[in-house]
Design an enzyme around this catalytic site. Sequence first.
Site, PDB file in Angstrom:
ATOM      1  N   CYS A  79       6.574 -15.853 -32.949  1.00 43.35           N
ATOM      2  CA  CYS A  79       5.454 -14.987 -31.694  1.00 43.35           C
ATOM      3  C   CYS A  79       4.818 -14.161 -32.340  1.00 43.35           C
ATOM      4  O   CYS A  79       5.868 -12.797 -32.088  1.00 43.35           O
ATOM      5  CB  CYS A  79       6.021 -15.670 -30.605  1.00 43.35           C
ATOM      6  SG  CYS A  79       4.779 -15.852 -29.159  1.00 43.35           S
ATOM      7  N   CYS A 115       2.581 -19.612 -27.360  1.00 38.39           N
ATOM      8  CA  CYS A 115       3.989 -20.161 -28.606  1.00 38.39           C
ATOM      9  C   CYS A 115       4.933 -21.244 -28.402  1.00 38.39           C
ATOM     10  O   CYS A 115       4.821 -22.151 -29.398  1.00 38.39           O
ATOM     11  CB  CYS A 115       4.690 -18.381 -28.770  1.00 38.39           C
ATOM     12  SG  CYS A 115       3.377 -17.264 -29.244  1.00 38.39           S
ATOM     13  N   CYS A 179      -5.531  -9.075  -1.138  1.00 40.24           N
ATOM     14  CA  CYS A 179      -4.785  -8.235  -1.272  1.00 40.24           C
ATOM     15  C   CYS A 179      -4.557  -6.546  -0.586  1.00 40.24           C
ATOM     16  O   CYS A 179      -3.933  -5.861  -0.633  1.00 40.24           O
ATOM     17  CB  CYS A 179      -4.730  -8.020  -2.817  1.00 40.24           C
ATOM     18  SG  CYS A 179      -4.506  -9.379  -4.060  1.00 40.24           S
ATOM     19  N   CYS A 182      -3.331  -5.255   2.842  1.00 39.07           N
ATOM     20  CA  CYS A 182      -1.659  -4.382   2.607  1.00 39.07           C
ATOM     21  C   CYS A 182      -1.555  -3.499   1.586  1.00 39.07           C
ATOM     22  O   CYS A 182      -1.107  -2.497   2.262  1.00 39.07           O
ATOM     23  CB  CYS A 182      -0.659  -5.663   2.103  1.00 39.07           C
ATOM     24  SG  CYS A 182      -0.433  -7.364   3.627  1.00 39.07           S
ATOM     25  N   HIS A 183      -1.774  -3.426   0.486  1.00 39.05           N
ATOM     26  CA  HIS A 183      -1.508  -2.688  -0.125  1.00 39.05           C
ATOM     27  C   HIS A 183      -2.206  -1.158  -0.964  1.00 39.05           C
ATOM     28  O   HIS A 183      -1.788  -1.019  -1.358  1.00 39.05           O
ATOM     29  CB  HIS A 183      -0.985  -3.286  -1.751  1.00 39.05           C
ATOM     30  CG  HIS A 183      -0.265  -4.705  -1.995  1.00 39.05           C
ATOM     31  ND1 HIS A 183       0.989  -4.475  -2.190  1.00 39.05           N
ATOM     32  CD2 HIS A 183      -0.255  -5.572  -1.645  1.00 39.05           C
ATOM     33  CE1 HIS A 183       2.182  -5.522  -1.837  1.00 39.05           C
ATOM     34  NE2 HIS A 183       1.109  -6.589  -2.024  1.00 39.05           N
ATOM     35  N   ARG A 223       5.237 -13.393  -7.860  1.00 36.37           N
ATOM     36  CA  ARG A 223       5.354 -12.088  -6.819  1.00 36.37           C
ATOM     37  C   ARG A 223       4.399 -12.824  -6.859  1.00 36.37           C
ATOM     38  O   ARG A 223       3.867 -12.671  -5.298  1.00 36.37           O
ATOM     39  CB  ARG A 223       5.846 -11.002  -7.413  1.00 36.37           C
ATOM     40  CG  ARG A 223       5.424  -9.547  -6.803  1.00 36.37           C
ATOM     41  CD  ARG A 223       7.288  -9.976  -5.743  1.00 36.37           C
ATOM     42  NE  ARG A 223       7.143  -9.136  -4.408  1.00 36.37           N
ATOM     43  CZ  ARG A 223       6.911  -9.281  -3.247  1.00 36.37           C
ATOM     44  NH1 ARG A 223       5.052 -10.696  -2.913  1.00 36.37           N
ATOM     45  NH2 ARG A 223       6.316  -8.815  -2.213  1.00 36.37           N
ATOM     46  N   CYS A 227       2.494 -13.947  -2.546  1.00 33.59           N
ATOM     47  CA  CYS A 227       1.899 -12.414  -1.947  1.00 33.59           C
ATOM     48  C   CYS A 227       1.203 -13.782  -0.675  1.00 33.59           C
ATOM     49  O   CYS A 227       1.014 -13.845   0.352  1.00 33.59           O
ATOM     50  CB  CYS A 227       1.139 -11.479  -2.243  1.00 33.59           C
ATOM     51  SG  CYS A 227       2.415 -10.166  -2.813  1.00 33.59           S
TER      52      CYS A 227
END
Length: 269
Positions: A79, A115, A179, A182-183, A223, A227
């Site tokens: 691969c 792959c 997003c 918050c971030h 992750r 969120c």
Amino acid sequence: MLTKRKLHALFWVALLILGLGVALTQGDEEIDPYKEAERQRELFRQTSGGILPGELYAAEGEELFTRKRGPKNASLEACDFGLGPGKLEGAYTRMPRYFADTRKVEDLESRVVSCMVRLQGFKPEEVGRDEVKALVAYVASKSSEMPLQVVPKHPNEITLYNLGKELWYRRAGSRDMNCSICHDTYAGGRVRLSPVRSPRQGLSNEWPAYRFEADKLYTLEDRIAFCYESVGVHPPDFYSEPMIALSVYMLTEATKGKHKFTELPGFTR
């Protein structure tokens, strides 16, 4: 030989003995989540002979990577993750990226799947999520603590970067969230005790990581999904274009911030 099951059992026994728990508060004293994660990390090392859970996932991934499997009875050693077949050192630092053989921009997770399909002969629906996560842990471990180098150049990469940026700011769901709320708005502050970082501050540079609260490995796609679910919005499908686009955007911004990956696989709350 320590398995993930045995290591987890040792961990929970140690928690009971030492009375540490996994709560983020002790009495009236507020505990820093990062410091708590570091305590749990060291506890794991003390009770498992120095082995961390992420290392077990990576070891499992190495076994899957080198074993001949699938209808084609082949390993994944052929691969190409962007640096040539089987070359893993630093490959993760440059992903997501465009691959000519699939004519797609792929992150590490979708590349593992493609792959397995092309080289080993699995059908996409036969590829197990747990296997992908273990393989991601292994391949990512070869880029541990290396500088991020995600710089969109191919037109398809630029297109996905722009899509990821659009998704980052697009409001959705009954709570009208995105997003950025918050971030970006609370970057440098805290949400539910946890420190908040923006993409430019290296938001995406610690995954894949073992989350001791959930007792499982999270990839960057996990992750992102977490969120979305946290604000009541159905997440994009794993390996989908929106999921990869968000990864391109976050990792490009982290590259601009001159961040490195943390120790991979990581260990976090």
